[in-house]
Write a protein that holds these residues in place. Structure first.
Motif, mmCIF file in Angstrom:
data_model
loop_
_atom_site.group_PDB
_atom_site.id
_atom_site.type_symbol
_atom_site.label_atom_id
_atom_site.label_comp_id
_atom_site.label_asym_id
_atom_site.label_seq_id
_atom_site.Cartn_x
_atom_site.Cartn_y
_atom_site.Cartn_z
ATOM 1 N N LEU A 366 0.925 -1.205 -0.002
ATOM 2 C CA LEU A 366 0.052 0.041 -0.035
ATOM 3 C C LEU A 366 0.881 1.379 0.182
ATOM 4 N N THR A 367 0.499 2.329 -0.822
ATOM 5 C CA THR A 367 1.129 3.549 -0.677
ATOM 6 C C THR A 367 0.261 4.679 -0.461
ATOM 7 N N ALA A 368 0.835 5.698 0.284
ATOM 8 C CA ALA A 368 0.184 6.825 0.343
ATOM 9 C C ALA A 368 1.105 8.151 -0.329
ATOM 10 N N GLU A 369 0.683 8.688 -1.301
ATOM 11 C CA GLU A 369 1.589 9.700 -1.979
ATOM 12 C C GLU A 369 1.126 11.247 -2.193
ATOM 13 N N ILE A 380 -1.358 -1.006 -4.270
ATOM 14 C CA ILE A 380 -2.460 -0.232 -4.088
ATOM 15 C C ILE A 380 -2.149 1.159 -3.937
ATOM 16 N N GLN A 381 -2.348 2.299 -4.441
ATOM 17 C CA GLN A 381 -1.787 3.568 -4.362
ATOM 18 C C GLN A 381 -2.802 4.555 -3.986
ATOM 19 N N GLY A 382 -2.595 5.410 -3.079
ATOM 20 C CA GLY A 382 -3.521 6.504 -2.573
ATOM 21 C C GLY A 382 -3.018 7.929 -2.733
ATOM 22 N N GLN A 383 -3.730 8.720 -2.984
ATOM 23 C CA GLN A 383 -3.380 10.238 -3.184
ATOM 24 C C GLN A 383 -3.890 11.024 -2.010
ATOM 25 N N VAL A 384 -2.788 11.588 -1.592
ATOM 26 C CA VAL A 384 -3.135 12.428 -0.123
ATOM 27 C C VAL A 384 -3.709 13.694 -0.633
ATOM 28 N N LYS A 385 -4.889 14.086 0.049
ATOM 29 C CA LYS A 385 -5.680 15.215 -0.043
ATOM 30 C C LYS A 385 -5.826 16.004 1.209
ATOM 31 N N LEU A 390 -7.336 14.278 4.258
ATOM 32 C CA LEU A 390 -6.868 12.889 3.919
ATOM 33 C C LEU A 390 -5.210 13.229 3.911
ATOM 34 N N THR A 391 -4.703 13.220 5.173
ATOM 35 C CA THR A 391 -3.455 13.223 5.097
ATOM 36 C C THR A 391 -2.485 11.896 5.243
ATOM 37 N N PHE A 392 -1.236 12.099 5.323
ATOM 38 C CA PHE A 392 -0.213 11.074 5.302
ATOM 39 C C PHE A 392 -0.897 10.047 6.607
ATOM 40 N N ALA A 393 -1.045 10.755 7.665
ATOM 41 C CA ALA A 393 -1.247 9.932 9.077
ATOM 42 C C ALA A 393 -2.552 9.518 9.078
ATOM 43 N N ARG A 394 -3.544 10.172 8.397
ATOM 44 C CA ARG A 394 -4.800 9.510 8.375
ATOM 45 C C ARG A 394 -4.952 8.342 7.302
#
Length: 584
Positions: A366-369, A380-385, A390-394
Motif C-alpha cells: 500500500l502507498t500514500a503519496e 494499491i496507491q492512494g493520493q493524499v488530499k 486526507l493526510t499521510f497520518a490519516r
C-alpha cells in the motif's frame, strides 16, 4: 478530387455486427472459413480475427478495417482524395507525424475534424487530438501504407515549423496583436476566443511535443512585467527558450487550464490539474500547477513520461556493493527504510524500484503519496488530499486495517506521521518513506527535531539512504581531458589524487543540444543501523559522530560516490561539486 470522394471498402450497416459476418460481407472470407476459425477458437481460445490471420485467410489490414467497421468507423481511401490546404493546416506537422494521422475534412459549422488513422483501437490518439486541438474529432480508418504515403505528401518531416518560426508568425498576426497592452482587462468571452485561436493552440502543442522529445522534466511559463519567459528543465537544469509575446501569457495559461479541466475564469487562486496524453504510443502525464503572480499566472507542467521510467533497481545507479546492501535491506520482514535528499533527486524512482522488486503475488503493498506520480500494477496507491483532511497520518491509520505487508509513506512531514509509521513497523510491517535532509546521518537529527523518541528510532529504523542526481557526460561527444588545479580545488583534490585516472567531459553536440550532458545518474550514501549507531542515537550524539560511526561501518559518502562516478567517466567534477558538499 474533393475530400468527400467515395472510400473503399464499404462499411455502412456493419456497426455492432459479429466480426466474422463483417468479413464475409466485405468479401474477405467465406462462411466455411469462418466456421473453421470458430472451431479453432473453441479448442485453442483467442480472438477470431487473429485466428483467421494465422490460418492465412485474411491480412492484418483486412482485420483493422473490419474492426473499424464494427465500431462504426468509416474507411477512407487516401490515395483517391486530395485534402484541402485549410484542412491540413488544422494539424501541425510534428503532431501528424507523432500520432501518424491525416486530417481528411474540416467542418467549421460543427468544429469537427475528420481524421484518418491506421488503427481502430487508437482511442488515446483521438482523445489527445481533442485536448490538443480543441476540436471534435471524427476518426476514420485507412491502411498503414496509405497513411505513410500521405504523411510524406502532406507533412514531410523536414518541413515542420519550429517554435521560433511559429513565434515569428504570431508576432505578425493582426488578430492576436489587438490583445497587446490589454493586461488583465480581457473579458471572459474575449479570452475564450483567444484560447481557441489556431496559432495559440499550435504554439502550445509544439512546445509540449518539443519538450517531450528533448526529455524535459518540466516546462515553465513565467510572466514578468515586460516579458514572458519559456523555460525547459532538462537533466535538472533550466534552459531558456525563445519567449512568446507577453500578451499571449493569459491565452497560454487559459489554454492549459482548458486542457487540464480547470476553471479559466479563476485567476486569483492557485490551481492544480492533470493532462493525460499518449505521444508516439507512449503514455505521458502532465501535472499542471497554476500560480497567480503580480504579472499574471505562472504555469509549470511536470512531464511524467512512463516510457522513460525504468523501475529496475539495477538501473537506478547504485554501485554494486551499495546495491547488494540495499537489496538485503528491502527484504527484511519489518522496519523502516528512509530515502533522503532534496526535491527532484530521484527518491521516488528509487523507492518505486524497490517496491517493483518486492511486488509479487504473495505480498500486499500500500502507498500514500502526494501526488501519485506513476501507477504500478499490483500496488494499491492512494493520493493524499490535505484540503479534505486526507493526510499521510490519516492514510496510515487506515492502512493498518488493510492487512498490508509493505507500506510506502510519501514523506514524513510531522510527528504524527512518524509515530504511526513507527507503530506500523513495530507491528511487523516494512515501511518505506522519504525525508528532506542533506545526507543520511542528518536524518536522525531531523527525526529527533520532530519529537520522535530516540528509543523508537533505534527499535525500528534499519537504514537511511541519501541520494543525488548528477548529469551524465554525453556518450556521443565525450572526450578525455586533464583537469586544471582550479577545477580540482572545487572538490578539494590535488593533481596526485587523479594521477593515472582518465577524466572525461562532453564538448557538446546535436545529441545533447550542445550541453555536453545527456541523462542523469544517481549517487548514493547508505547508512545501515548497527549496534554502534543505535547506541549513539540513544546518547543523542551529534551528526558528525554518527557519520564517523557509519563510515567505520562501511558507508560511502555522497562525495566519495561522486568521485568514483568521475573516475568511471560517467560525470564531471563540476557536477559532483554542484550536487554535494564537503563533510568535515
Amino acid at each position: 478530387m474533393s475530400a468527400t470522394a467515395p472510400a473503399t471498402p464499404k462499411s455502412k450497416g456493419y456497426k455492432g455486427r459479429p466480426l466474422g459476418r463483417i468479413l464475409i460481407k466485405m468479401g474477405k472470407v467465406n462462411r466455411k472459413q469462418v466456421h473453421e476459425a470458430l472451431a479453432v477458437q473453441k479448442s485453442k481460445r483467442g480472438p477470431i480475427g487473429q485466428i483467421l490471420i494465422d490460418l492465412g485467410y485474411i491480412k492484418d489490414e483486412d482485420l483493422q478495417f473490419a474492426l473499424a467497421a464494427q465500431i462504426g468507423m468509416e474507411p477512407v481511401n487516401l490515395d483517391a482524395i486530395d485534402v484541402q490546404d485549410e484542412t491540413i493546416k488544422q494539424v501541425p506537422n510534428q503532431m501528424a507525424n507523432t500520432y501518424r494521422i491525416i486530417p481528411v475534412a474540416f467542418d467549421p459549422a460543427t468544429n469537427t475534424l475528420s481524421v484518418a488513422m491506421s488503427s481502430p483501437d487508437n482511442f488515446q490518439a483521438t482523445d489527445d487530438l481533442r485536448k490538443l486541438l480543441g476540436l471534435g474529432i471524427r476518426p476514420m480508418i485507412a491502411s498503414d501504407d496509405q497513411i505513410t504515403a500521405a504523411l510524406s505528401r502532406y507533412y514531410p518531416e523536414d518541413a515542420g515549423k519550429s517554435i521560433n518560426e511559429l513565434l515569428d508568425e504570431i508576432g505578425q498576426d493582426a488578430d492576436l496583436a489587438k490583445f497587446e497592452d490589454r493586461g488583465e482587462s480581457i473579458d471572459l468571452e474575449e479570452l475564450k476566443e483567444l484560447v481557441e485561436a489556431n496559432p495559440v493552440k499550435q504554439l502550445l502543442n509544439l512546445v509540449l511535443l518539443q519538450a517531450i522529445r528533448d526529455q524535459s522534466s518540466d516546462i515553465h511559463f513565467e510572466p514578468f512585467e515586460d516579458e514572458y519567459k519559456l523555460r525547459y528543465r532538462i537533466d535538472g537544469v533550466l534552459y531558456e527558450m525563445m519567449p512568446p509575446p507577453r500578451y499571449l501569457s493569459m491565452a497560454i495559461a487559459s489554454r492549459i487550464k482548458v486542457m487540464a479541466g480547470l476553471d479559466i475564469a479563476e485567476r486569483r487562486l492557485p490551481q492544480d490539474g492533470r493532462i493525460s496524453l499518449a505521444v508516439g504510443g507512449n503514455p505521458i502525464d502532465l501535472r499542471v500547477a497554476v500560480l497567480p503572480t503580480m504579472f499574471g499566472e505562472s504555469v509549470v507542467l511536470r512531464i511524467l513520461d512512463r516510457s522513460t521510467l525504468s523501475l529496475d533497481l539495477d538501473k537506478v545507479g547504485m554501485r554494486e556493493d551499495d546495491l547488494v546492501t540495499f537489496e538485503k535491506l528491502i527484504k527484511r520482514p519489518h522496519g523502516i527504510i528512509l530515502n533522503t535528499g532534496p526535491t527532484g533527486c530521484g527518491k521516488t524512482t528509487t523507492l518505486y524500484s524497490a517496491l517493483a522488486a518486492l511486488n509479487t503475488i504473495d505480498v500486499k503493498i500500500l502507498t500514500a503519496e502526494d501526488p501519485v506520480e506513476y501507477d504500478i500494477d499490483g500496488i494499491i496507491q492512494g493520493q493524499v488530499k490535505p484540503d479534505i483532511g486526507l493526510t499521510f497520518a490519516r492514510f496510515l491509520r487506515s492502512f493498518l486495517r488493510q492487512d498490508p505487508d509493505i507500506i510506502l509513506v510519501g514523506e514524513v512531514r510531522d510527528l504524527e506521521t512518524a509515530q504511526i509509521a513507527i507503530q506500523a513497523s513495530l507491528t511487523g510491517h516494512l515501511v518505506f518513506s522519504t525525508l528532506h535532509t542533506n545526507d543520511a546521518p542528518s536524518a536522525v537529527a531531523r527525526l529527533l527535531d520532530l519529537g520522535v523518541e530516540p528509543f523508537l528510532i533505534t527499535a525500528t529504523f534499519e537504514a537511511v539512504v541519501a541520494q543525488r542526481l548528477c548529469r551524465r557526460v554525453c556518450k556521443q561527444c565525450k572526450e578525455e581531458y586533464t583537469p586544471t588545479e582550479d577545477q580540482l580545488s572545487k572538490l578539494q583534490l590535488r593533481p596526485e589524487d587523479v594521477e593515472g585516472k582518465t577524466l572525461y567531459y562532453g564538448k557538446g553536440c546535436d545529441f545533447c543540444n550542445g550541453t555536453g550532458y545527456r541523462g542523469r545518474v544517481g549517487i548514493f550514501e547508505t547508512m545501515v543501523f548497527n549496534d554502534d549507531i543505535r547506541q549513539l542515537v540513544m546518547q543523542a550524539a551529534s551528526t558528525n559522530l554518527l557519520r564517523e560511526a557509519a563510515e567505520q561501518n562501511g558507508m560511502r559518502s555522497l562525495r566519495e560516490s561522486g568521485l568514483l562516478a568521475i573516475y568511471d567517466g560517467v560525470t564531471t567534477i563540476e557536477e559532483i561539486a554542484r550536487a554535494t558538499v564537503v563533510t568535515e
